[in-house]
Design a protein around this motif. Structure first.
Motif, PDB file in Angstrom:
ATOM      1  N   CYS A   1       0.897  -1.143   0.034  1.00 16.71           N
ATOM      2  CA  CYS A   1       0.017   0.190  -0.150  1.00 16.71           C
ATOM      3  C   CYS A   1       0.911   1.240  -0.027  1.00 16.71           C
ATOM      4  CB  CYS A   1      -0.887  -0.100   1.205  1.00 16.71           C
ATOM      5  SG  CYS A   1      -2.073  -1.288   1.237  1.00 16.71           S
ATOM      6  N   ASP A   2       1.809   1.275   0.894  1.00 13.30           N
ATOM      7  CA  ASP A   2       2.656   2.331   0.905  1.00 13.30           C
ATOM      8  C   ASP A   2       3.582   2.636  -0.375  1.00 13.30           C
ATOM      9  OD1 ASP A   2       1.812   2.572   3.634  1.00 13.30           O
ATOM     10  OD2 ASP A   2       3.722   1.665   4.338  1.00 13.30           O
ATOM     11  N   ALA A   3       3.847   1.570  -1.294  1.00  8.49           N
ATOM     12  CA  ALA A   3       4.506   1.636  -2.270  1.00  8.49           C
ATOM     13  C   ALA A   3       3.589   1.977  -3.564  1.00  8.49           C
ATOM     14  CB  ALA A   3       5.476   0.544  -2.506  1.00  8.49           C
ATOM     15  N   GLY A   4       2.352   2.143  -3.151  1.00 11.28           N
ATOM     16  CA  GLY A   4       1.424   2.407  -4.308  1.00 11.28           C
ATOM     17  C   GLY A   4       0.851   1.449  -5.257  1.00 11.28           C
ATOM     18  N   PHE A   5       0.909   0.169  -4.489  1.00  9.66           N
ATOM     19  CA  PHE A   5       0.552  -0.972  -5.249  1.00  9.66           C
ATOM     20  C   PHE A   5      -1.091  -1.495  -4.897  1.00  9.66           C
ATOM     21  CE2 PHE A   5       5.063  -1.375  -6.170  1.00  9.66           C
ATOM     22  CZ  PHE A   5       4.937  -1.632  -7.529  1.00  9.66           C
ATOM     23  N   ALA A   6      -1.648  -0.779  -3.911  1.00  8.11           N
ATOM     24  CA  ALA A   6      -2.817  -1.261  -3.334  1.00  8.11           C
ATOM     25  C   ALA A   6      -3.121   0.148  -2.596  1.00  8.11           C
ATOM     26  CB  ALA A   6      -2.805  -2.371  -2.400  1.00  8.11           C
ATOM     27  N   PRO A   7      -4.803   0.227  -2.863  1.00  7.45           N
ATOM     28  CA  PRO A   7      -5.063   1.368  -1.818  1.00  7.45           C
ATOM     29  C   PRO A   7      -5.251   1.107  -0.303  1.00  7.45           C
ATOM     30  CG  PRO A   7      -6.895   0.593  -3.534  1.00  7.45           C
ATOM     31  CD  PRO A   7      -5.666  -0.347  -3.603  1.00  7.45           C
ATOM     32  N   GLN A   8      -4.883   1.989   0.429  1.00 13.04           N
ATOM     33  CA  GLN A   8      -4.883   1.640   1.727  1.00 13.04           C
ATOM     34  C   GLN A   8      -6.260   0.940   2.428  1.00 13.04           C
ATOM     35  OE1 GLN A   8      -2.031   2.001   3.884  1.00 13.04           O
ATOM     36  NE2 GLN A   8      -3.398   0.925   5.423  1.00 13.04           N
ATOM     37  N   GLU A   9      -7.271   1.337   1.759  1.00 12.08           N
ATOM     38  CA  GLU A   9      -8.646   0.851   2.194  1.00 12.08           C
ATOM     39  C   GLU A   9      -8.689  -0.638   2.197  1.00 12.08           C
ATOM     40  OE1 GLU A   9      -8.168   3.628   0.291  1.00 12.08           O
ATOM     41  OE2 GLU A   9      -9.898   4.813  -0.030  1.00 12.08           O
ATOM     42  N   ASN A  10      -7.880  -1.263   1.316  1.00 14.73           N
ATOM     43  CA  ASN A  10      -7.972  -2.936   0.966  1.00 14.73           C
ATOM     44  C   ASN A  10      -7.371  -3.396   2.233  1.00 14.73           C
ATOM     45  OD1 ASN A  10      -9.073  -2.014  -1.325  1.00 14.73           O
ATOM     46  ND2 ASN A  10      -7.662  -2.926  -2.705  1.00 14.73           N
ATOM     47  N   MET A  11      -6.790  -2.698   2.903  1.00 14.62           N
ATOM     48  CA  MET A  11      -6.316  -3.442   4.226  1.00 14.62           C
ATOM     49  C   MET A  11      -7.338  -3.924   4.855  1.00 14.62           C
ATOM     50  SD  MET A  11      -3.035  -3.922   4.053  1.00 14.62           S
ATOM     51  CE  MET A  11      -2.135  -4.162   5.783  1.00 14.62           C
ATOM     52  N   ASN A  12      -8.506  -3.240   4.815  1.00  9.89           N
ATOM     53  CA  ASN A  12      -9.577  -3.612   5.665  1.00  9.89           C
ATOM     54  C   ASN A  12     -10.626  -4.640   5.003  1.00  9.89           C
ATOM     55  OD1 ASN A  12      -9.150  -1.291   7.301  1.00  9.89           O
ATOM     56  ND2 ASN A  12     -10.245   0.056   5.810  1.00  9.89           N
ATOM     57  N   LEU A  13     -10.074  -5.204   4.015  1.00  7.33           N
ATOM     58  CA  LEU A  13     -10.887  -6.377   3.406  1.00  7.33           C
ATOM     59  C   LEU A  13     -10.591  -7.568   4.268  1.00  7.33           C
ATOM     60  CD1 LEU A  13     -10.361  -5.489  -0.579  1.00  7.33           C
ATOM     61  CD2 LEU A  13     -12.324  -5.249   1.041  1.00  7.33           C
ATOM     62  N   PHE A  14      -9.310  -7.689   5.079  1.00  4.92           N
ATOM     63  CA  PHE A  14      -9.128  -8.772   5.842  1.00  4.92           C
ATOM     64  C   PHE A  14      -8.962  -8.372   7.418  1.00  4.92           C
ATOM     65  CE2 PHE A  14      -4.704  -8.752   7.014  1.00  4.92           C
ATOM     66  CZ  PHE A  14      -4.451  -7.679   6.217  1.00  4.92           C
ATOM     67  N   ILE A  15      -9.282  -9.193   8.133  1.00  9.46           N
ATOM     68  CA  ILE A  15      -9.293  -9.092   9.797  1.00  9.46           C
ATOM     69  C   ILE A  15      -7.938  -9.971  10.167  1.00  9.46           C
ATOM     70  CG2 ILE A  15     -10.410  -9.706  11.866  1.00  9.46           C
ATOM     71  CD1 ILE A  15     -12.817 -10.194   9.479  1.00  9.46           C
ATOM     72  N   ASP A  16      -7.008  -9.104  10.952  1.00 14.26           N
ATOM     73  CA  ASP A  16      -5.828  -9.622  11.335  1.00 14.26           C
ATOM     74  C   ASP A  16      -6.140  -9.973  12.769  1.00 14.26           C
ATOM     75  OD1 ASP A  16      -3.387 -10.225  12.251  1.00 14.26           O
ATOM     76  OD2 ASP A  16      -2.464  -8.392  12.000  1.00 14.26           O
ATOM     77  N   ALA A  17      -6.354 -11.253  13.254  1.00 11.85           N
ATOM     78  CA  ALA A  17      -6.959 -11.606  14.582  1.00 11.85           C
ATOM     79  C   ALA A  17      -5.851 -12.522  15.187  1.00 11.85           C
ATOM     80  CB  ALA A  17      -8.144 -12.175  14.405  1.00 11.85           C
ATOM     81  N   THR A  18      -5.851 -12.423  16.471  1.00 11.44           N
ATOM     82  CA  THR A  18      -4.910 -13.207  17.311  1.00 11.44           C
ATOM     83  C   THR A  18      -5.876 -14.373  18.269  1.00 11.44           C
ATOM     84  OG1 THR A  18      -4.660 -11.491  18.901  1.00 11.44           O
ATOM     85  CG2 THR A  18      -2.954 -11.991  17.494  1.00 11.44           C
ATOM     86  N   THR A  19      -7.151 -14.125  18.038  1.00  9.00           N
ATOM     87  CA  THR A  19      -8.136 -15.213  18.657  1.00  9.00           C
ATOM     88  C   THR A  19      -9.198 -15.241  18.059  1.00  9.00           C
ATOM     89  OG1 THR A  19      -9.345 -13.306  20.014  1.00  9.00           O
ATOM     90  CG2 THR A  19      -7.512 -13.759  21.229  1.00  9.00           C
ATOM     91  N   ILE A  20      -9.875 -16.266  18.633  1.00 11.15           N
ATOM     92  CA  ILE A  20     -11.055 -16.839  17.722  1.00 11.15           C
ATOM     93  C   ILE A  20     -12.260 -15.795  17.921  1.00 11.15           C
ATOM     94  CG2 ILE A  20     -12.805 -18.589  17.675  1.00 11.15           C
ATOM     95  CD1 ILE A  20     -10.822 -20.564  18.310  1.00 11.15           C
ATOM     96  N   ASP A  21     -12.359 -15.247  19.134  1.00 10.91           N
ATOM     97  CA  ASP A  21     -13.337 -14.036  19.367  1.00 10.91           C
ATOM     98  C   ASP A  21     -13.333 -12.908  18.625  1.00 10.91           C
ATOM     99  OD1 ASP A  21     -14.816 -15.220  21.324  1.00 10.91           O
ATOM    100  OD2 ASP A  21     -14.017 -14.303  23.041  1.00 10.91           O
ATOM    101  N   GLU A  22     -11.907 -12.472  18.207  1.00 12.65           N
ATOM    102  CA  GLU A  22     -11.524 -11.545  17.374  1.00 12.65           C
ATOM    103  C   GLU A  22     -12.052 -11.663  16.174  1.00 12.65           C
ATOM    104  OE1 GLU A  22      -7.573  -9.409  17.187  1.00 12.65           O
ATOM    105  OE2 GLU A  22      -7.425 -10.631  19.273  1.00 12.65           O
ATOM    106  N   ILE A  23     -11.870 -12.833  15.584  1.00  7.58           N
ATOM    107  CA  ILE A  23     -12.277 -13.451  14.339  1.00  7.58           C
ATOM    108  C   ILE A  23     -13.829 -13.107  13.927  1.00  7.58           C
ATOM    109  CG2 ILE A  23     -12.504 -15.404  12.453  1.00  7.58           C
ATOM    110  CD1 ILE A  23      -9.690 -16.406  13.827  1.00  7.58           C
TER     111      ILE A  23
END
Ligand code: AMP
Length: 192
Positions: free
Chosen positions: A153-175
């Motif tokens: 994203c920082d290098a201009g290959f993806a819009p920053q908004e696209n980071m919201n298309l996945f959830i980065d989770a460390t617990t099942i509850d967070e998922i």
């Protein structure tokens, strides 16, 4: 808020060395069974793939395995599950997984798992589907991948908004909280 029934899990055909990987995989299988989410997965009997299917079945859940015939013919399929479907190719397998699943969870794995994650994510960013995807980032296994994605994203290959298309989770509850709150939003309009 999306209605989530079937959950597709992508994960390694090996167990990995960190014992947390297997422990959390078993916990996820038990959670899916207890919450009446049928598991959709790659149909393998080995590694974390076999483990998540066994844990779901043993907890009284349903498991749909989808495996290409050539892997099944190598004796790699898990046959003691609710439904085992065979496909002609790896690509047909992913199409069928997308058709069957309402959401995706990515457990630790290797090259095959990365490919499955990035396929579903890249299809999401061009509006082929609108389903939530969670990285189950056990013991921060996926931190370098998330860093690389942010770099793109920082290098201009993806819009920053696209980071919201996945959830980065460390617990099942967070998922599952992430799934419940997920809104598929793209910075551009796609007509497909
Ligand atoms: P990996 O993360 O590299 O272990 O790959 C996991 C994915 O690769 C699976 O979902 C399959 O697409 C494929 N795969 C590789 N090895 C196997 C196996 N022994 N049994 C079933 N699928 C496998």
């Amino acid at each position: 808020m999306p209605t989530i029934k079937n959950v597709c899990v992508f994960c390694g055909s090996n167990h990995g060395y960190d014992p947390q990987f297997l422990a959390q995989t078993n916990a996820l299988g038990q959670y899916l069974a207890a919450n009446h989410h049928p598991l959709v997965y790659g149909g393998g009997k080995e590694g974390l793939m076999g483990a998540v299917a066994t844990a779901t079945m043993q907890a009284g859940g349903q498991v749909i395995g989808i495996i290409p015939t050539f892997l099944s013919e190598l004796g790699l399929a898990k046959t003691d599950i609710t439904t085992l479907l065979e496909t002609s190719t790896m690509d047909e397998r992913k199409d069928e997984m997308l058709r069957q699943a309402d959401a995706f969870i990515v457990l630790p794995g290797g090259f095959g798992t990365f490919e499955e994650f990035t396929t579903m994510l890249s299809w999401s960013q061009i509006n082929v589907h609108q389903k939530p995807i969670a990285l189950f980032n056990i013991d921060h296994y996926y931190d370098p991948l998330v860093t690389m994605m942010q770099k793109s994203c920082d290098a201009g290959f993806a819009p920053q908004e696209n980071m919201n298309l996945f959830i980065d989770a460390t617990t099942i509850d967070e998922i599952f909280t992430g799934f419940a709150n997920f809104h598929h939003q793209l910075p551009f309009k796609y007509t497909n």
